[in-house]
Design a protein around this motif. Structure first.
Motif, short mmCIF file in Angstrom:
data_model
loop_
_atom_site.label_atom_id
_atom_site.label_comp_id
_atom_site.label_asym_id
_atom_site.label_seq_id
_atom_site.Cartn_x
_atom_site.Cartn_y
_atom_site.Cartn_z
N LYS A 1 36.61 17.88 75.39
CA LYS A 1 35.84 16.64 75.21
C LYS A 1 34.62 16.88 74.32
O LYS A 1 33.52 17.19 74.79
N THR A 2 34.85 16.81 73.05
CA THR A 2 33.77 16.91 72.07
C THR A 2 34.21 16.19 70.80
O THR A 2 35.40 16.17 70.48
N LYS A 3 33.26 15.60 70.10
CA LYS A 3 33.59 14.88 68.87
C LYS A 3 33.75 15.82 67.67
O LYS A 3 34.29 15.43 66.64
N ASP A 4 33.26 17.06 67.83
CA ASP A 4 33.36 18.06 66.77
C ASP A 4 34.78 18.64 66.77
O ASP A 4 35.14 19.41 67.66
N GLU A 5 35.58 18.26 65.77
CA GLU A 5 36.99 18.68 65.75
C GLU A 5 37.14 20.19 65.64
O GLU A 5 37.99 20.79 66.30
N LYS A 6 36.29 20.84 64.84
CA LYS A 6 36.37 22.29 64.70
C LYS A 6 36.03 22.99 66.00
O LYS A 6 36.66 23.98 66.38
N LEU A 7 35.00 22.46 66.70
CA LEU A 7 34.63 23.05 67.98
C LEU A 7 35.74 22.85 69.00
O LEU A 7 36.04 23.76 69.78
N ARG A 8 36.35 21.67 68.99
CA ARG A 8 37.45 21.40 69.91
C ARG A 8 38.61 22.37 69.66
O ARG A 8 39.17 22.93 70.60
N ASN A 9 38.97 22.58 68.40
CA ASN A 9 40.05 23.50 68.07
C ASN A 9 39.72 24.93 68.51
O ASN A 9 40.59 25.66 69.00
N ALA A 10 38.45 25.33 68.33
CA ALA A 10 38.02 26.68 68.74
C ALA A 10 38.12 26.85 70.25
O ALA A 10 38.56 27.89 70.75
N ARG A 11 37.74 25.80 70.98
CA ARG A 11 37.83 25.85 72.44
C ARG A 11 39.28 25.89 72.91
O ARG A 11 39.62 26.63 73.85
N VAL A 12 40.11 25.09 72.27
CA VAL A 12 41.54 25.09 72.63
C VAL A 12 42.13 26.47 72.42
O VAL A 12 42.86 26.99 73.27
N GLN A 13 41.80 27.08 71.27
CA GLN A 13 42.32 28.41 70.94
C GLN A 13 41.86 29.46 71.95
O GLN A 13 42.64 30.26 72.44
N ARG A 14 40.56 29.43 72.27
CA ARG A 14 40.02 30.43 73.22
C ARG A 14 40.59 30.20 74.62
O ARG A 14 40.95 31.15 75.32
N GLY A 15 40.65 28.93 75.03
CA GLY A 15 41.21 28.61 76.34
C GLY A 15 42.67 29.04 76.44
O GLY A 15 43.10 29.55 77.48
N THR A 16 43.42 28.85 75.36
CA THR A 16 44.82 29.28 75.34
C THR A 16 44.94 30.79 75.48
O THR A 16 45.80 31.30 76.20
N LEU A 17 44.05 31.52 74.81
CA LEU A 17 44.04 32.98 74.92
C LEU A 17 43.73 33.43 76.35
O LEU A 17 44.41 34.31 76.90
N ILE A 18 42.73 32.79 76.97
CA ILE A 18 42.34 33.18 78.34
C ILE A 18 43.46 32.85 79.32
O ILE A 18 43.80 33.66 80.19
N ALA A 19 44.03 31.64 79.20
CA ALA A 19 45.13 31.25 80.09
C ALA A 19 46.33 32.18 79.92
O ALA A 19 46.95 32.59 80.91
N SER A 20 46.62 32.54 78.67
CA SER A 20 47.72 33.48 78.41
C SER A 20 47.42 34.84 79.02
O SER A 20 48.31 35.51 79.56
N GLY A 21 46.16 35.25 78.93
CA GLY A 21 45.74 36.52 79.54
C GLY A 21 45.90 36.49 81.04
O GLY A 21 46.39 37.47 81.63
N PHE A 22 45.50 35.40 81.67
CA PHE A 22 45.68 35.26 83.12
C PHE A 22 47.15 35.44 83.50
O PHE A 22 47.50 36.15 84.44
N MET A 23 48.03 34.74 82.76
CA MET A 23 49.47 34.81 83.06
C MET A 23 50.01 36.22 82.80
O MET A 23 50.81 36.73 83.60
N ALA A 24 49.58 36.83 81.70
CA ALA A 24 50.07 38.17 81.36
C ALA A 24 49.62 39.19 82.40
O ALA A 24 50.42 40.00 82.89
N GLY A 25 48.35 39.16 82.76
CA GLY A 25 47.81 40.10 83.74
C GLY A 25 48.46 39.94 85.10
O GLY A 25 48.84 40.93 85.75
N ALA A 26 48.61 38.68 85.54
CA ALA A 26 49.24 38.43 86.84
C ALA A 26 50.69 38.91 86.85
O ALA A 26 51.16 39.47 87.85
N SER A 27 51.41 38.72 85.74
CA SER A 27 52.80 39.17 85.64
C SER A 27 52.88 40.69 85.71
O SER A 27 53.71 41.25 86.43
N LEU A 28 52.00 41.36 84.95
CA LEU A 28 52.04 42.82 84.89
C LEU A 28 51.67 43.43 86.24
O LEU A 28 52.33 44.37 86.71
N PHE A 29 50.64 42.90 86.88
CA PHE A 29 50.26 43.40 88.20
C PHE A 29 51.30 43.03 89.25
O PHE A 29 51.42 43.70 90.27
N GLY A 30 52.05 41.95 88.98
CA GLY A 30 53.16 41.60 89.86
C GLY A 30 54.25 42.67 89.83
O GLY A 30 54.86 42.98 90.86
#
Length: 700
Positions: free
Chosen positions: A620-649
């Motif tokens: 939720k921001t009007k700055d399109e570049k900032l929104r894209n940067a947040r989406v990218q970082r959030g995607t990386l963190i979410a992917s990391g969560f899934m990867a770490g949980a899988s590996l420790f599983g």
């Protein structure tokens, strides 16, 4: 242009339009540019992929049979592939790592198909042999690959940006981030370690509960017992990460479907029971909400999934028609006349030719017929009926499996297999198959279909990863068969060995451990009055630890009463689900996402909504570049969560295999209300960290 290209697509980043719908005239350009060739199928990628298939088939088979959860294979394999290529300082490893992941990921999907059905043969004392397990798994895997290929362009290209593909997103982020390194790799690694340790703390150490329920709240137990209303939340970092990648739209649809099941149907069934009892005994009063859901509401979800699949087939009938017309044109035309666009002629859009595909489908179907005729030992007529059942159901449900993975990353394969078992049992009884022969045939059919659907769902993930990165589909498709063969052989050996070592019932476990002599077993079976022997037997039985194989046990329980002429099926429950899917589709809502919510347990759906809400909030921001940067970082963190949980599983499953129980020091704490309250606190901290770290993103 041909030859090796020395650089990737300017920099190793997914294009900005990778996860959104394309604007009119816009084209998606993958990292590995389609005009150039890159190393993909090499001796390194194939051998490493096959090694991963063997290792993870064995590990996933054990975890699936021991705890009922098939170990996530695709994400850990991606991490290992990236790690090995980095350690070996391998240049241009991205395309090769896609092949490693694609071949290796056959393990999880083949195992899921096998362990859901094949152990039921042992549970019912039908004693399957290795070749029955191997051929059922391999031929089912082949069928899943072949039936999915015609849908590839529809799901990965034509529906670009319309489906979230959460698991494929995570795998792509791992492969791309591993190739480029830098700050992004640091974010992925740190979030992976955090997510992995977090999930390990409750799954292996039992420091807090995996699921928070409203039972621990004041009057919560009373409300659950009397009104059958129960809220549940799984606090796993992996499932929360899935929710973020799915986004608010689909996570909301899924959760609303789940709320309909748990907060409308479950209490409604209980109330109807009270009304019918009219002051007498309410049949449902003694059942917990989970049991009412499992017995009476989940079949409604299965019916909805089946109808949603039919709706999906109707909607994609043009795709199916085009696939068949291409196949027949390939046979009938001497001169090749291409009606494809220039973009379709690039290597990144080349599939196994349709005429070759059709030949492979025919050969696979013939092989299944021969297997059913001689491997299951039934008559030619019964084999033809069984073959038609396998082929039609597998084809119809293939798009359902792919669609489910594209939306939520979860394949409702157990529900579709259950429907297959019911239908095949009813059909087979009409052609004279019943009793042990009927159960064997129905379960083999179920195993083939289950593996086909599991493979279809898993393979669409591989193909989407390849599409985003720029792999050559025909190479992924061709070598997926090799992965299926190796995985089927491995899982056949593992199930055979585990049955001989542990067994799937307590009695089989005791027999395998040689606790009693043959003479003593004869006395036990004949119920000879021997007090000392009976005491020893009961004590040993209480401490026996067979492989629980929960899905296979459920299949065995379903199949026994069905293989009789007077089999009773609650068709009305399935029919209710059919009408719900029709109404939901009429309202313009995704019927499959809604049906998945109705079918999947509530605790698995609520964290998806939390993840979806967070995804909406951070954008939720009007700055399109900032929104894209947040989406990218959030995607990386979410992917990391899934990867770490899988590996420790995987680590947790290995500890279980070696009977290392790290949670023994916890004692009674793990079953206390405090452990549940702590789970909610820890989940809140995890979500807070995710938001804080995602908002650190800056527009460039």
């Amino acid at each position: 242009m041909s030859g090796e290209h020395t650089q990737l697509n300017s920099s190793i980043y997914l294009p900005e339009n990778a996860h959104r719908e394309l604007r009119p005239g816009e084209v998606y350009r993958p990292i590995l540019q389609p005009e150039y060739k890159f190393p993909e199928v090499t001796s390194y990628s194939v051998l490493l992929g096959l090694l991963m298939a063997i290792i993870f088939s064995a590990a996933a088979a054990y975890s699936g049979l021991k705890i009922g959860q098939v170990m996530e294979a695709a994400i850990p394999i991606s991490i290992i592939a990236v790690g090995i290529s980095a350690a070996a300082k391998k240049r241009k490893a991205l395309g090769q790592n896609v092949i490693v992941q694609s071949i290796g990921a056959s393990s999880g999907v083949i195992v899921a198909g096998a362990v859901f059905t094949i152990p039921a043969l042992y549970i019912l004392k039908l004693n399957a042999n290795f070749f029955q397990i191997f051929f059922a798994s391999m031929l089912g895997g082949f069928l899943g690959i072949l039936f999915l290929i015609p849908f590839r362009k529809f799901f990965v290209k034509e529906m670009h940006g319309k489906f979230p593909f959460p698991e494929a997103t995570a795998i792509t982020e791992i492969l791309v981030t591993g190739e480029k390194g830098g700050k992004s790799a640091g974010v992925l690694v740190s979030s992976g370690i955090l997510g992995g340790i977090y999930d390990f703390m409750f799954s292996s150490l039992h420091l807090w509960k995996e699921t928070f329920t409203s039972r621990v709240l004041p009057y919560g137990e009373l409300i659950a017992e009397k009104a059958k209303i129960l809220f549940q939340l799984n606090v796993s970092a992996m499932i929360f990460g899935f929710g973020y990648l799915i986004g608010l739209k689909y996570s909301l649809i899924i959760t609303i479907g789940s709320f309909l099941s748990w907060f409308v149907f479950v209490p409604l069934i209980n109330q109807i029971g009270a009304i019918v009892a009219n002051g007498g005994t309410n049949y449902f009063a003694s059942m917990p909400p989970e049991q009412i859901f499992s017995l009476y509401v989940r079949p409604i979800g299965i019916g909805a999934i089946a109808m949603a699949g039919i709706i999906g087939i109707i909607k994609s009938s043009k795709v199916i028609g085009n696939a068949f017309s291409l196949a027949f044109r390939g046979f009938s035309k001497k001169k090749k006349v291409s009606t494809e666009s220039p973009e379709d002629l690039h290597r990144t859009q080349k599939d196994i030719p349709m005429h070759v595909l059709l030949v492979l489908v025919i050969l696979t179907i013939i092989s299944i017929f021969v297997f059913l005729l001689f491997g299951v030992n039934i008559t030619p007529l019964q084999a033809i009926i069984a073959l038609l059942t396998v082929t039609i159901i597998s084809f119809l449900f293939t798009s359902v499996a792919a669609n489910a993975i594209a939306i939520v990353g979860t394949n409702p394969v157990s529900g579709m297999t259950l429907m297959t078992l019911i239908l095949s049992s009813l059909i087979l009884t009409q052609v004279g198959l019943s009793g042990k022969e009927g159960m064997l045939s129905a379960l083999i059919i179920g195993g083939i279909v289950c593996t086909a659907l599991s493979m279809a769902g898993g393979f669409i993930t591989d193909l989407k990863v390849g599409y985003w990165i720029g792999s050559t589909p025909i190479k992924q498709e061709s070598f997926k068969f090799l992965g299926a063969i190796v995985s089927a052989a491995t899982v056949g050996i593992v199930i055979f060995i585990l049955n001989a070592s542990y067994g799937f019932t307590k009695e089989d476990y005791l027999r395998n451990q040689n606790i009693f002599t043959a003479e003593e077993w004869q006395k036990i079976e004949n119920k000879v009055a021997d007090k000392d022997l009976l005491e020893r037997y009961n004590k040993a039985l209480a401490s026996a630890e067979p492989l629980v194989a929960p899905q296979a046990n459920a299949m065995a329980a379903v199949i026994q009463p069905l293989m009789s002429p007077e089999a009773k099926v609650d068709w009305i429950l399935y029919l209710v689900g059919v009408f719900i899917a029709l109404f939901v589709n009429w309202l313009g809502i995704s019927p499959l996402a809604f049906a998945l919510g109705m079918y999947l347990p509530l605790p698995l759906n609520t964290p998806l909504l939390v993840g979806g809400l967070i995804a909406h909030f951070v954008q939720k921001t009007k700055d399109e570049k900032l929104r894209n940067a947040r989406v990218q970082r959030g995607t990386l963190i979410a992917s990391g969560f899934m990867a770490g949980a899988s590996l420790f599983g995987v680590i947790g499953a290995l500890l279980l295999f070696f009977k290392v129980r790290l949670y023994q020091f916890v004692g009674e704490w793990e079953s206390s209300a405090g452990a549940e309250y702590l789970s909610l606190v820890m989940f809140a901290l995890l979500v807070s960290y995710f938001v804080w770290d995602t908002l650190k993103a800056k527009s460039e």
